[in-house]
Design a protein around this motif. Structure first.
Motif, PDB file in Angstrom:
ATOM      1  N   GLU A 172     -27.235-122.157 -10.570  1.00 25.80           N
ATOM      2  CA  GLU A 172     -26.528-121.252 -10.357  1.00 25.80           C
ATOM      3  C   GLU A 172     -27.323-119.690  -9.684  1.00 25.80           C
ATOM      4  OE1 GLU A 172     -24.440-119.747  -6.811  1.00 25.80           O
ATOM      5  OE2 GLU A 172     -24.304-121.860  -7.643  1.00 25.80           O
ATOM      6  N   MET A 173     -27.793-119.379 -10.833  1.00 20.86           N
ATOM      7  CA  MET A 173     -28.061-118.315 -11.634  1.00 20.86           C
ATOM      8  C   MET A 173     -29.931-118.181 -10.586  1.00 20.86           C
ATOM      9  SD  MET A 173     -29.640-115.958 -14.333  1.00 20.86           S
ATOM     10  CE  MET A 173     -28.455-114.737 -14.511  1.00 20.86           C
ATOM     11  N   GLY A 174     -30.633-119.431 -10.564  1.00 23.20           N
ATOM     12  CA  GLY A 174     -31.492-119.636 -10.488  1.00 23.20           C
ATOM     13  C   GLY A 174     -31.718-119.984  -9.169  1.00 23.20           C
ATOM     14  N   TYR A 175     -30.553-120.673  -8.488  1.00 16.58           N
ATOM     15  CA  TYR A 175     -29.906-120.557  -6.970  1.00 16.58           C
ATOM     16  C   TYR A 175     -30.612-118.906  -6.160  1.00 16.58           C
ATOM     17  CZ  TYR A 175     -27.834-121.027  -2.716  1.00 16.58           C
ATOM     18  OH  TYR A 175     -27.635-121.755  -1.434  1.00 16.58           O
ATOM     19  N   GLN A 176     -29.317-117.844  -6.668  1.00 17.09           N
ATOM     20  CA  GLN A 176     -29.052-117.072  -5.954  1.00 17.09           C
ATOM     21  C   GLN A 176     -29.950-116.481  -6.357  1.00 17.09           C
ATOM     22  OE1 GLN A 176     -26.491-115.834  -4.872  1.00 17.09           O
ATOM     23  NE2 GLN A 176     -25.069-118.002  -4.919  1.00 17.09           N
ATOM     24  N   LEU A 177     -31.068-116.008  -7.639  1.00 11.94           N
ATOM     25  CA  LEU A 177     -32.449-115.422  -7.564  1.00 11.94           C
ATOM     26  C   LEU A 177     -33.299-115.450  -6.575  1.00 11.94           C
ATOM     27  CD1 LEU A 177     -33.509-115.099 -11.346  1.00 11.94           C
ATOM     28  CD2 LEU A 177     -33.519-113.575 -10.607  1.00 11.94           C
ATOM     29  N   GLN A 178     -33.460-117.628  -5.554  1.00  8.31           N
ATOM     30  CA  GLN A 178     -34.015-118.070  -4.180  1.00  8.31           C
ATOM     31  C   GLN A 178     -33.758-117.012  -3.421  1.00  8.31           C
ATOM     32  OE1 GLN A 178     -35.378-121.724  -5.931  1.00  8.31           O
ATOM     33  NE2 GLN A 178     -37.199-121.568  -4.361  1.00  8.31           N
ATOM     34  N   ILE A 179     -32.645-117.155  -3.169  1.00  7.28           N
ATOM     35  CA  ILE A 179     -31.862-117.030  -2.268  1.00  7.28           C
ATOM     36  C   ILE A 179     -31.802-115.075  -2.135  1.00  7.28           C
ATOM     37  CG2 ILE A 179     -30.090-119.116  -1.204  1.00  7.28           C
ATOM     38  CD1 ILE A 179     -28.188-116.944  -1.992  1.00  7.28           C
ATOM     39  N   SER A 180     -32.260-114.766  -3.107  1.00  5.39           N
ATOM     40  CA  SER A 180     -32.036-112.941  -3.055  1.00  5.39           C
ATOM     41  C   SER A 180     -33.739-112.409  -2.529  1.00  5.39           C
ATOM     42  CB  SER A 180     -31.958-112.888  -3.652  1.00  5.39           C
ATOM     43  OG  SER A 180     -30.324-113.178  -4.306  1.00  5.39           O
ATOM     44  N   GLY A 181     -34.522-113.564  -2.002  1.00  3.65           N
ATOM     45  CA  GLY A 181     -36.101-113.503  -2.490  1.00  3.65           C
ATOM     46  C   GLY A 181     -36.946-113.263  -3.183  1.00  3.65           C
ATOM     47  N   ALA A 182     -36.513-113.374  -4.392  1.00  7.37           N
ATOM     48  CA  ALA A 182     -37.181-113.491  -5.782  1.00  7.37           C
ATOM     49  C   ALA A 182     -38.717-113.987  -5.881  1.00  7.37           C
ATOM     50  CB  ALA A 182     -36.581-113.912  -6.824  1.00  7.37           C
ATOM     51  N   GLU A 183     -39.894-113.908  -6.777  1.00  8.37           N
ATOM     52  CA  GLU A 183     -40.591-115.516  -6.370  1.00  8.37           C
ATOM     53  C   GLU A 183     -40.296-116.490  -7.055  1.00  8.37           C
ATOM     54  OE1 GLU A 183     -40.477-111.770  -7.369  1.00  8.37           O
ATOM     55  OE2 GLU A 183     -42.457-110.767  -6.698  1.00  8.37           O
ATOM     56  N   ALA A 220     -39.338-125.029 -10.057  1.00  9.51           N
ATOM     57  CA  ALA A 220     -38.721-124.635  -7.522  1.00  9.51           C
ATOM     58  C   ALA A 220     -40.117-124.447  -7.198  1.00  9.51           C
ATOM     59  CB  ALA A 220     -38.483-123.365  -8.128  1.00  9.51           C
ATOM     60  N   ILE A 221     -39.206-124.581  -5.706  1.00  8.51           N
ATOM     61  CA  ILE A 221     -40.674-124.636  -4.883  1.00  8.51           C
ATOM     62  C   ILE A 221     -39.543-123.849  -3.338  1.00  8.51           C
ATOM     63  CG2 ILE A 221     -41.504-127.017  -4.520  1.00  8.51           C
ATOM     64  CD1 ILE A 221     -40.334-128.407  -2.492  1.00  8.51           C
ATOM     65  N   PRO A 222     -40.108-122.997  -2.285  1.00  9.33           N
ATOM     66  CA  PRO A 222     -39.006-122.633  -1.532  1.00  9.33           C
ATOM     67  C   PRO A 222     -37.694-123.291  -0.862  1.00  9.33           C
ATOM     68  CG  PRO A 222     -41.395-122.252  -0.814  1.00  9.33           C
ATOM     69  CD  PRO A 222     -41.294-123.279  -2.061  1.00  9.33           C
ATOM     70  N   ASN A 223     -37.686-124.346  -0.935  1.00  9.30           N
ATOM     71  CA  ASN A 223     -36.664-124.941  -0.723  1.00  9.30           C
ATOM     72  C   ASN A 223     -35.827-125.998  -1.286  1.00  9.30           C
ATOM     73  OD1 ASN A 223     -38.632-127.859  -0.307  1.00  9.30           O
ATOM     74  ND2 ASN A 223     -37.816-127.924   1.797  1.00  9.30           N
ATOM     75  N   CYS A 224     -36.491-126.168  -2.696  1.00  9.86           N
ATOM     76  CA  CYS A 224     -35.447-126.774  -3.654  1.00  9.86           C
ATOM     77  C   CYS A 224     -35.955-126.084  -4.769  1.00  9.86           C
ATOM     78  CB  CYS A 224     -36.216-128.030  -3.793  1.00  9.86           C
ATOM     79  SG  CYS A 224     -35.411-129.316  -4.480  1.00  9.86           S
ATOM     80  N   LEU A 225     -34.295-126.773  -5.714  1.00  6.02           N
ATOM     81  CA  LEU A 225     -34.775-126.295  -7.236  1.00  6.02           C
ATOM     82  C   LEU A 225     -34.133-126.816  -7.892  1.00  6.02           C
ATOM     83  CD1 LEU A 225     -34.637-123.673  -9.611  1.00  6.02           C
ATOM     84  CD2 LEU A 225     -32.107-122.867  -8.999  1.00  6.02           C
ATOM     85  N   ARG A 227     -29.894-130.885 -12.637  1.00  6.57           N
ATOM     86  CA  ARG A 227     -28.943-130.531 -11.268  1.00  6.57           C
ATOM     87  C   ARG A 227     -29.766-130.142 -10.550  1.00  6.57           C
ATOM     88  NH1 ARG A 227     -24.094-128.534  -9.805  1.00  6.57           N
ATOM     89  NH2 ARG A 227     -23.440-129.118 -11.810  1.00  6.57           N
ATOM     90  N   ILE A 228     -29.513-130.384  -8.881  1.00  4.90           N
ATOM     91  CA  ILE A 228     -30.872-129.822  -7.675  1.00  4.90           C
ATOM     92  C   ILE A 228     -29.779-129.410  -7.222  1.00  4.90           C
ATOM     93  CG2 ILE A 228     -32.139-130.892  -5.916  1.00  4.90           C
ATOM     94  CD1 ILE A 228     -33.060-133.151  -7.907  1.00  4.90           C
ATOM     95  N   ARG A 229     -30.821-127.833  -6.311  1.00  7.29           N
ATOM     96  CA  ARG A 229     -30.028-127.441  -5.576  1.00  7.29           C
ATOM     97  C   ARG A 229     -31.127-127.171  -4.302  1.00  7.29           C
ATOM     98  NH1 ARG A 229     -25.702-123.397  -6.174  1.00  7.29           N
ATOM     99  NH2 ARG A 229     -26.000-123.854  -3.534  1.00  7.29           N
ATOM    100  N   ARG A 230     -30.165-127.449  -2.754  1.00  9.06           N
ATOM    101  CA  ARG A 230     -31.230-127.420  -1.490  1.00  9.06           C
ATOM    102  C   ARG A 230     -31.567-125.498  -1.461  1.00  9.06           C
ATOM    103  NH1 ARG A 230     -35.011-129.395   2.064  1.00  9.06           N
ATOM    104  NH2 ARG A 230     -33.782-128.330   3.917  1.00  9.06           N
ATOM    105  N   VAL A 231     -32.230-125.066  -1.318  1.00  8.62           N
ATOM    106  CA  VAL A 231     -32.324-123.673  -0.861  1.00  8.62           C
ATOM    107  C   VAL A 231     -32.533-123.443   0.405  1.00  8.62           C
ATOM    108  CG1 VAL A 231     -33.016-121.350  -1.361  1.00  8.62           C
ATOM    109  CG2 VAL A 231     -32.945-122.847  -2.947  1.00  8.62           C
ATOM    110  N   GLY A 232     -31.685-123.358   1.784  1.00  4.52           N
ATOM    111  CA  GLY A 232     -32.234-122.893   3.145  1.00  4.52           C
ATOM    112  C   GLY A 232     -32.962-121.594   3.303  1.00  4.52           C
TER     113      GLY A 232
END
Length: 255
Positions: free
Chosen positions: A12-23, A47-52, A66-71
Motif C-alpha cells: 500500500e505504501m508503494g502504491y501510494q508513492l506511485q500514484i503520488s508521482g514518485a519515480e 514496479a512499472i508505471p501501471n503495476c506494482l 501481492r500485486i496492485r494495478r496502478v491506474g
C-alpha cells in the motif's frame, strides 16, 4: 511479525508513492527498505508505471506476493513528501507496525489541496508567463492566461467524465486554441500562435518525459520506455486538438 500484514502495508505504501508521482526507483527502494526494517530482508519489489508487485518470504519459507494495478494518476508533492517522511521514520526508528499502518492511513485520508480558484489563478499566471517567454506582449500574455484558465476548467470536467488521458488532453488543447483565435478576433490578443503555444505549455508532459529519461538512466528500461510512449501520446493529442481548432477557425475565417 505477521508477514501478511507487513506485505499489505508495504504494498500500500508503494502504491501510494506511485500514484503520488514518485519515480520507479523511489518506489522500489522505499518498499524494500521498509520490508528490511521490519526483518523481511528477502523482500523483492518490481514496479512499472501501471503495476506494482511485492514479494516476501516469511520465516517458514512461504513465498507471499501481492500485486496492485496502478491506474492513471497525477503528481501530489504534498502526499509524496509525507510518504517519504514516513518511510525515513520507519527505517530510522522502526516503530511498531500498527503505528506505521495508522500513520499511512492518516496520510491517505489527508486530501489537502489548493482551492480551485487558486489553481485557476496558477494556470493564468503560468500560461501568461509563457506568453511573455515566447515573445508576446502584455495582451498576448493576458490572452494566454485566459486560455490557461480554459484548460484549467476543461481538465477537471473531463476527469469527472472519466475520460482517458488522450481524449482529455485533446479537449483541453482544442478549447484553448479555439479561445485563442476568438480573443485575437475580438482584438484582445495580437498573435494567436504565441497565445496558443503559451497556453499549451500547461499540457506539455515535461515531468513524465524527465522521469522517463531518469528511469532509463537508472536501468528501468520498461518503465522509461512506457513513460516516453505516454509523453509522445500526450504530444500527439495536443497537436490533434489544436489542429481541429485551427481547422474550425479557418472555416470561420478568424485565423
Amino acid at each position: 511479525m505477521d508477514y501478511d500484514v507487513l506485505l499489505q502495508f508495504a504494498t500500500e505504501m508503494g502504491y501510494q508513492l506511485q500514484i503520488s508521482g514518485a519515480e520507479i526507483y523511489r518506489v522500489e527502494e522505499s518498499v524494500q527498505r521498509v520490508l528490511a526494517a521490519y526483518g523481511a530482508s528477502s523482500g523483492e519489489v518490481f514496479a512499472i508505471p501501471n503495476c506494482l508487485t511485492v514479494s516476501v518470504n516469511d520465516p517458514e519459507g512461504r513465498s507471499l506476493t501481492r500485486i496492485r494495478r496502478v491506474g492513471m494518476h497525477g503528481t501530489d508533492i504534498y502526499r509524496l513528501e509525507a510518504l517519504n517522511e514516513l518511510s525515513r521514520t520507519i527505517c530510522s526508528q522502526i516503530p511498531p507496525l500498527p503505528d506505521s499502518i495508522s500513520q499511512l492511513e492518516t496520510i491517505c485520508r489527508d486530501t489537502t489541496a489548493y482551492p480551485f480558484p487558486f489553481q485557476l489563478f496558477a494556470y493564468f499566471l503560468g500560461c501568461g508567463a509563457f506568453g511573455f517567454f515566447f515573445g508576446g506582449n502584455w495582451k498576448d500574455a493576458f490572452s494566454a492566461g485566459i486560455c490557461g484558465i480554459v484548460i484549467g476548467l476543461c481538465l477537471p470536467f473531463m476527469e469527472k467524465l472519466k475520460t482517458n488521458l488522450f481524449f482529455k488532453t485533446s479537449v483541453g488543447g482544442f478549447f484553448s486554441a479555439l479561445t485563442a483565435f476568438a480573443l485575437v478576433a475580438l482584438g484582445v490578443g495580437n498573435d494567436a500562435d504565441i497565445i496558443i503555444i503559451g497556453a499549451l505549455m500547461a499540457l506539455v508532459p515535461g515531468i513524465a518525459f524527465t522521469n522517463a529519461i531518469r528511469d532509463i538512466i537508472a536501468g528501468d528500461m520498461v518503465s522509461g520506455i512506457s513513460k516516453i510512449a505516454e509523453a509522445i501520446l500526450v504530444g500527439v493529442s495536443i497537436a490533434l486538438g489544436t489542429a481541429v481548432a485551427l481547422w474550425i477557425a479557418r472555416l470561420l475565417g478568424v485565423s
